[in-house]
Design an enzyme around this catalytic site. Structure first.
Site, PDB file in Angstrom:
ATOM      1  CB  SER A 130      32.520  44.201  94.394  1.00 31.03           C
ATOM      2  OG  SER A 130      33.625  44.041  93.444  1.00 31.03           O
TER       3      SER A 130
ATOM      4  CE  LYS B 124      31.086  45.123  89.992  1.00 33.40           C
ATOM      5  NZ  LYS B 124      30.794  45.028  91.418  1.00 33.40           N
TER       6      LYS B 124
END
Length: 821
Positions: free
Chosen positions: A707, A750
């Protein structure tokens, strides 16, 4: 010192000789003993003096020493009385019995340890009439009590002879009584002295001896002594019979078994054989249960074995414990489920804030169970970071369903026998934790919390996670087999709820058997509500405070959350609130004046300076620095990526404790950058003239995953283009060689981490927009989301339009040609 030891000592010429046992009121010279009507009193704690009896006593009290010495100087007479309560250190007149014995002080001895011992002989009974003085010792007015012997009373004479015979037999049976006592008995001619001598030596309490002394009627006193002697003789005979029987059963190897054999013999005497009693108890228990046919057959078989077995055999206790376990299990016992969905909703909402998906799933299960009446319990697995309420949610589910609650901690478990049990042939064998918990719950349909299922280990003792496959399979657990039980048990009605921090370490086959319900971390808004509704009231109560004594506003709580905690759950928040409560509790306990309303500036005084400064994530950085978003087992986090150039030949260096996947992302980003240099406005030749160094700070923390791809490429583009990455910006997404941006996981964690850090803009893949839509809009206010499909869009969005002044001069990396003369 007892009388026997005293008599064994040599007697000096100055000491008074022992007087013989004399009739009441008669002196040593045979003359009438004159006893005054006022006497000093000597209290005794644990004994009673009878007329005619000689006893030694140790005198420790100051008052008693003065009284004895004064009496010894005069007529050597003193009134001896017992205390009603032996624990009273300084007894008053009211703390003494009214009837006592006039005593003649025969001798006073100073012992080596400094104490005083007196040898006293009882003369006659008396009753106290009135207190004359209390200091320096107690003195009272007395009246003498005379014992009258019945004349020519055959019943009385026969009773006296019976007492003599019983006393002689007791002396023979009791090894603690010296044989000389029988000679003393034969030499006592006076019935009164005989009764007093025996009363003094009876094995009864001080209170009972006092009662004997207070009996005025000599016939009644003799009858009471006869009854007490009979009781003592019966006890001695029984003890003697028991000892004789035990001695016949004991050989040299069984001497250590002596006490248990005594107990067995006593039980035989009372008709309470231990083995028969155990078997009868088990039969009675079985008659009250509805056991399955196989279980009943097994119990009958084991009971027959017990009846043929010696209770002293080692296997006896093994079989007994095994049958006990079978009968203790809740065969066919189920608690009634509560199908009140409104009540269940209220319970779940009161206990936990948020967690809407989990609550919805539980209510769906209840609804189907209510309509159908029978449903195989699903295996739910709550996955999320620590401190978000996974374990406590299981308790709320049990409360909502009205079921029993059982928790098994699987963290660090590495022995398969902990789940399936040991075979009962092994020493110390036990059933597995599943069976033990069912026995404890006393219900076959409890809510089972399998805590930390992702932390189960495996070694040479087996793999517990493999043993859980049968437990957590709704198609198999109706016939779960425990090695110790050796019978199949139905677990299909049990509601299993597993908890885990990460799915990665769970065995794939085990993960396939569970319905995964993710629990994300809490937003600041959620933490604020949790603190107000749950944590703060709990901590106020735990620290003995009242709500009015400490109050925290929403702004104070929000600052506490942002500057002193960095977590997905609320455990650290709970600990910080406890610190605030302790500080307030100290002020309340000391009685100091203080303001119960905690201000924002008070936090630094109580908790110290702020622990987490989010400004480092939002300030403007130099070109080559980008901010990424990462997922960790404990929630979301912010990740810096730094890129730097140096003169070289195109080498790439990666530092920061990286995993293989992240290294591949860096390689992909560099390759894409080279392939699209013209589009981005980068001189392709520069790549062969410089060395690239990519660093990921916090090198002690392992990092891996795809990511960070777009963040790495943004940092490199920023470096080569000398355009800063915009402040308050973070990004996450995977990159391909074609420059496409791919979706990634952990979006909510996140985003919440970005919100905690003060990030205002987030770049992510277009396909992750559906994950953002599932987050409560109130929790992501003031955050702008930019959805992209390729890296060109990312560079356009992430980098500022203008280059920095005084940036890197790439011409310095050019190779200068040598000049020839």
């Amino acid at each position: 010192m007892d009388i026997k030891d005293f008599l064994s000592q040599p007697i000096s010429d100055e000491e008074v000789e022992f007087l013989p046992i004399l009739p009441e009121e008669e002196g040593a010279d045979g003359k009438k003993l004159e006893i005054p009507n006022i006497l000093p009193l000597l209290p005794l704690r644990n004994t009673i003096l009878f007329p005619g009896v000689v006893i030694p006593i140790t005198i420790g009290r100051d008052k008693s020493i003065i009284a004895v010495k004064e009496a010894y100087k005069t007529n050597k007479l003193i009134g001896v009385v017992g205390q009603t309560d032996g624990s009273v250190e300084d007894p008053e007149f009211d703390d003494l019995y009214k009837i006592g014995t006039v005593a003649n002080i025969m001798r006073l001895i100073k012992m080596p340890d400094g104490s005083t011992t007196a040898i006293i002989q009882g003369r006659t009974r008396f009753v106290t009439n009135a207190l004359v003085q209390s200091e320096p010792y107690v003195k009272a007015e007395i009246s003498l009590l005379h014992d009258t012997i019945p004349v020519e009373d055959k019943t009385f004479d026969a009773t006296i002879l019976s007492i003599k015979d019983l006393a002689a037999e007791i002396i023979k049976l009791n090894p603690q009584i010296p044989s000389e006592a029988a000679i003393v008995l034969r030499n006592i001619a006076s019935p009164v002295i005989l009764i007093h001598f025996i009363s003094s030596n009876l094995n009864i309490s001080t209170t009972d001896k006092q009662k004997l002394l207070e009996i005025s009627d000599m016939k009644k006193r003799v009858q009471s002594v006869l009854e007490l002697l009979n009781q003592e003789l019966q006890m001695l005979r029984m003890k003697s019979d028991i000892q004789n029987k035990v001695k016949q059963d004991i050989d040299k190897q069984q001497r250590d078994y002596f006490l248990s054999q005594q107990l067995k013999t006593i039980q035989d005497e009372l008709g309470m054989n231990g083995a028969d009693k155990d078997i009868q108890r088990l039969k009675d228990k079985m008659s009250k249960l509805t056991l399955p046919a196989k279980a009943k057959e097994q119990v009958d078989k084991e009971l027959e074995k017990l009846q043929r077995m010696n209770p002293a055999a080692a296997e006896y206790s093994v079989v007994l414990n095994y049958v006990d376990l079978i009968l203790d299990l809740p065969w066919g016992i189920y608690t009634k489920d509560d199908f009140n969905l409104k009540k269940a909703t209220q319970v779940l909402d009161n206990d936990h804030f948020g967690l809407d998906k989990v609550k919805e799933r539980i209510l769906e299960y209840l609804a189907v169970l209510k309509l159908k009446g029978d449903l195989k319990s699903p295996i739910l697995c709550l996955v999320g970071p620590p401190g978000v309420g996974k374990t406590s949610l299981g308790q709320s589910i049990a409360k909502a369903l009205g079921r029993k609650y059982v928790r098994i901690a699987l963290g660090g478990l590495h022995d398969e026998a902990e789940i399936r049990g040991h075979r009962k042939t092994y020493i110390g064998a036990m059933p597995g934790r599943i069976m033990q918990s069912l026995k404890k719950a006393k219900s076959s349909n409890p809510v089972f919390i399998l805590d930390e299922v992702d932390k189960v280990g495996a070694d040479y003792k087996g793999d517990p996670s493999s043993a859980l496959l049968e437990v957590l399979d709704p198609e198999q657990n109706h016939a779960f087999y425990d090695n110790y039980l050796e019978l199949e048990y139905d677990l299909s009605k049990v509601l299993f709820i597993a908890t885990a921090n990460s799915l990665q370490s769970i065995q794939p086959a085990l993960r396939d058997r569970m319905e995964i319900i993710p629990i994300e971390g809490y937003s600041i808004e959620e933490k604020l509500q949790i603190a107000k509704k749950h944590l703060l009231p709990k901590q106020v109560s735990n620290h003995g405070l009242k709500p009015k004594q400490v109050q925290l506003s929403d702004k104070v709580l929000e600052r506490l959350i942002e500057e002193y905690t960095k977590e997905s759950g609320v455990r650290e928040l709970d600990r910080q609130l406890a610190s605030v409560m302790r500080n307030t509790a100290k002020k309340v306990a000391l009685g100091n004046k203080y303001n119960p309303n905690i201000k924002e500036e008070d936090l630094s005084k109580i908790l110290g300076p702020e622990k987490f400064d989010k400004s480092i994530y939002t300030e403007e950085n130099i070109p080559g620095v980008a901010v990424g978003l990462a997922w960790t087992p404990v929630g979301g986090d912010i990740l810096f990526i730094e890129a730097s150039l140096s003169k070289g030949n195109g080498a790439v260096t990666l530092t920061g404790n990286l995993g293989d996947v992240m290294k591949e992302s860096a390689t992909t980003a560099i390759t894409y950058l080279k392939a699209n240099a013209a589009k981005l406005g980068i001189d392709l030749d520069i790549f062969s003239k410089v060395n690239i160094h990519l660093h990921f700070p916090e090198g002690a923390v392992p990092k891996d995953g795809p990511s960070a791809g777009i963040t790495i490429l943004s940092a490199l583009a920023s470096l080569f283009l000398q355009r800063k990455v915009k402040p308050y910006l973070a990004m996450t997404g995977e990159i391909t060689l074609r420059g496409k941006v791919m979706p990634v996981g952990g979006i909510k964690e996140k985003i919440l981490a970005a919100k905690r850090a003060g990030i205002k803009d987030i770049i992510m893949c277009q396909k992750n927009s559906k994950d953002v839509e599932q987050i409560n809009p109130d929790y992501i206010k003031n955050i702008r989301f930019h959805y992209v499909k390729n890296m060109l869009e990312v560079v356009e969005l992430a980098l500022q339009k203008t280059k920095v002044k005084n940036g890197i001069d790439f011409s310095l990396f050019e190779k200068k040609e040598e000049t020839k003369s």
